[in-house]
Enzyme design. Structure first.
Site, PDB file in Angstrom:
ATOM      1  N   HIS A  77       0.794  -1.234   0.000  1.00 20.92           N
ATOM      2  CA  HIS A  77       0.000   0.000   0.000  1.00 20.92           C
ATOM      3  C   HIS A  77       0.825   1.283   0.000  1.00 20.92           C
ATOM      4  O   HIS A  77       0.264   2.364  -0.079  1.00 20.92           O
ATOM      5  CB  HIS A  77      -0.941   0.037   1.206  1.00 20.92           C
TER       6      HIS A  77
HETATM    7  C1  UD1 Z   1      -2.384   5.082   5.928  1.00 27.80           C
HETATM    8  C2  UD1 Z   1      -1.168   5.594   6.688  1.00 27.80           C
HETATM    9  C3  UD1 Z   1      -0.064   4.557   6.637  1.00 27.80           C
HETATM   10  C4  UD1 Z   1      -0.568   3.207   7.111  1.00 27.80           C
HETATM   11  C5  UD1 Z   1      -1.772   2.808   6.289  1.00 27.80           C
HETATM   12  C6  UD1 Z   1      -2.323   1.466   6.684  1.00 27.80           C
HETATM   13  C7  UD1 Z   1      -0.777   8.038   6.662  1.00 27.80           C
HETATM   14  C8  UD1 Z   1       0.035   9.105   6.076  1.00 27.80           C
HETATM   15  N1  UD1 Z   1      -0.651   6.822   6.087  1.00 27.80           N
HETATM   16  O1  UD1 Z   1      -2.046   4.985   4.570  1.00 27.80           O
HETATM   17  O2  UD1 Z   1       1.000   4.971   7.442  1.00 27.80           O
HETATM   18  O3  UD1 Z   1       0.457   2.240   6.978  1.00 27.80           O
HETATM   19  O4  UD1 Z   1      -2.771   3.813   6.444  1.00 27.80           O
HETATM   20  O5  UD1 Z   1      -3.473   1.151   5.969  1.00 27.80           O
HETATM   21  O6  UD1 Z   1      -1.499   8.279   7.609  1.00 27.80           O
HETATM   22  N2  UD1 Z   1      -9.419   4.374   1.840  1.00 27.80           N
HETATM   23  C9  UD1 Z   1     -10.582   3.669   1.739  1.00 27.80           C
HETATM   24  N3  UD1 Z   1     -11.140   3.208   2.876  1.00 27.80           N
HETATM   25  C10 UD1 Z   1     -10.603   3.432   4.109  1.00 27.80           C
HETATM   26  C11 UD1 Z   1      -9.400   4.163   4.179  1.00 27.80           C
HETATM   27  C12 UD1 Z   1      -8.820   4.617   3.031  1.00 27.80           C
HETATM   28  O7  UD1 Z   1     -11.102   3.439   0.653  1.00 27.80           O
HETATM   29  O8  UD1 Z   1     -11.184   2.986   5.105  1.00 27.80           O
HETATM   30  C13 UD1 Z   1      -8.791   4.882   0.624  1.00 27.80           C
HETATM   31  C14 UD1 Z   1      -8.738   6.394   0.600  1.00 27.80           C
HETATM   32  O9  UD1 Z   1      -9.846   6.933   0.005  1.00 27.80           O
HETATM   33  C15 UD1 Z   1      -7.469   6.670  -0.161  1.00 27.80           C
HETATM   34  C16 UD1 Z   1      -6.618   5.449   0.100  1.00 27.80           C
HETATM   35  O10 UD1 Z   1      -7.461   4.437   0.579  1.00 27.80           O
HETATM   36  O11 UD1 Z   1      -7.749   6.744  -1.532  1.00 27.80           O
HETATM   37  C17 UD1 Z   1      -5.515   5.751   1.048  1.00 27.80           C
HETATM   38  O12 UD1 Z   1      -5.973   6.042   2.383  1.00 27.80           O
HETATM   39  P1  UD1 Z   1      -5.108   6.962   3.368  1.00 27.80           P
HETATM   40  O13 UD1 Z   1      -5.668   6.905   4.730  1.00 27.80           O
HETATM   41  O14 UD1 Z   1      -4.894   8.262   2.741  1.00 27.80           O
HETATM   42  O15 UD1 Z   1      -3.678   6.336   3.383  1.00 27.80           O
HETATM   43  P2  UD1 Z   1      -3.174   4.851   3.456  1.00 27.80           P
HETATM   44  O16 UD1 Z   1      -2.511   4.552   2.162  1.00 27.80           O
HETATM   45  O17 UD1 Z   1      -4.247   3.902   3.922  1.00 27.80           O
END
Ligand code: UD1
Length: 372
Positions: free
Chosen positions: A210
């Protein structure tokens, strides 16, 4: 007078760090009133609610519903909403944040500016790579924390080098391991192997991906998928796909390349207990996660980390983890070595023993005692 403590959770890797501390503080309700604050950074049932259920955590006392966005938007929303929450009659004596996600720095910043003490669980870890958003979150959170709970000696060394006063730093061990120890027996009973039709003896590689550096651009993601294609010719692959990764696979037009990987089982993000069972039984793990490098070391399962660096070097010096150069050939080469029996052995680092939450509570007792 009981002290009020806010435990902040936001993203998936926070939940298994806070659950043991929540339990340990609850047992001390003569001294502490504990409130669980969920920022809502992760909000999908499979990224959040499932973990609360698996870890036996109660509904959060406050849910800030910040959701997704750019780093600026997400961090700003957390700051705005958490400050509002505190100012509307919910002022704690201490805020405890964990790890390195946007919720960690955002809530630490709010508390610090309101002159509330901040404690950071999993302090001192450094990848020394500023391109990683988590590294910025770690460094800044440590800089403003009043209590820094480190998981291993390297954390203490990093903080001392940065000029953090020694009396703020406490080596307490790895709190994530408390959750593994507590839940291991339950995980053993998970039905996930039969659900995925994996027989007890069948070897498989477990994959998670991820990191923006691996999954946001087509070249990196294509390279990884081509490595998996070759690995899939030799061993079954189980790949629970993170929402960021699945969105990018679709956006970058790589769905057909994914479908061409032989022996591949794709799933949605998997719950805590099921994922633990999959880790314990894997032949090896391919990941870019932080926490999985540590969990695999605890289980003694070989882990190939698909990153240029790690903020968790003890998993390499003492554990079963190895960094793999980011080329398809290297990833395939290291995987084949494991399949040929050339397996890195490791030991479990000091204080990764299931008793970290107890040690944290002892430090909190001293902290409040010293301020009376
Ligand atoms: C975040 C953390 C990372 C952690 C990871 C574990 C930061 C900077 N990054 O990264 O350190 O290792 O979580 O998962 O805080 N999304 C969904 N559903 C959700 C959550 C996210 O669809 O429940 C999607 C969002 O819309 C986005 C993507 O996933 O497009 C990334 O989510 P985001 O929370 O920005 O960062 P992660 O890559 O999950």
């Amino acid at each position: 007078m009981q002290k009020i403590i806010h435990l902040i959770v936001g993203a998936r890797p926070n939940f298994m760090k806070m659950a043991p501390l929540y339990e340990a503080l609850k047992e001390r309700d003569d001294g502490y009133i504990t409130a669980l604050i969920h920022t809502g950074q992760h909000y999908d049932e499979k990224m959040s609610k499932l973990f609360f259920e698996d870890l036996g955590m109660p509904e959060p006392d406050a849910y800030l519903h910040v959701g997704s966005g750019t780093h600026g938007q997400q961090t700003a929303r957390i700051i705005e909403r958490y400050e509002e929450y505190i100012l509307s009659g919910n002022r704690p004596d201490l805020v405890i944040v964990a790890g390195d996600v946007n919720s960690t720095i955002a809530c630490a910043l709010v508390a610090k500016k309101l002159h509330i003490s901040v404690a950071h669980l999993e302090a001192g870890l450094r990848s020394f790579d500023d391109r990683m958003p988590e590294e910025i979150n770690r460094v800044l959170t440590d800089r403003i924390s009043d209590l820094l709970f480190t998981p291993s000696e390297d954390g203490n060394a990093n903080l001392l080098k940065e000029g953090v006063p020694a009396e703020k730093i406490r080596l307490v061990g790895n709190i994530m391991i408390d959750s593994l120890v507590e839940n291991r027996a339950k995980a053993e009973k998970s039905e996930v192997m039969s659900e995925l039709v994996i027989s007890e003896q069948e070897p498989y590689a477990l994959v998670t991906l991820h990191r923006p550096s691996n999954v946001d651009e087509i070249s990196g993601l294509q390279m990884l998928l081509s490595a998996f294609r070759k690995i899939g010719e030799q061993i079954r692959i189980i790949f629970p796909v993170h929402p960021r990764t699945s969105k990018n696979i679709e956006r970058l037009g790589l769905s057909s390349q994914l479908a061409e990987i032989p022996n591949l089982t794709i799933t949605e993000p998997i719950g805590y207990l099921d994922f633990m069972k999959l880790q314990m039984n894997a032949k090896f793990i391919l990941t870019d996660s932080g926490g999985i490098q540590e969990e695999s070391t605890f289980f003694g399962v070989p882990c190939l980390t698909l990153r240029e660096n790690t903020e968790r070097p003890i998993t390499i010096t003492e554990g079963t983890n190895q960094l793999v150069p980011l080329t398809s050939d290297s990833i395939v080469h290291y995987s084949m070595k494991i399949l040929q029996g050339d397996v890195k052995k490791g030991t479990v680092p000091k204080y990764w023993d299931g008793k970290t939450a107890e040690r944290v509570v002892r430090v909190l007792d001293e902290f409040f005692e010293s301020r009376r």
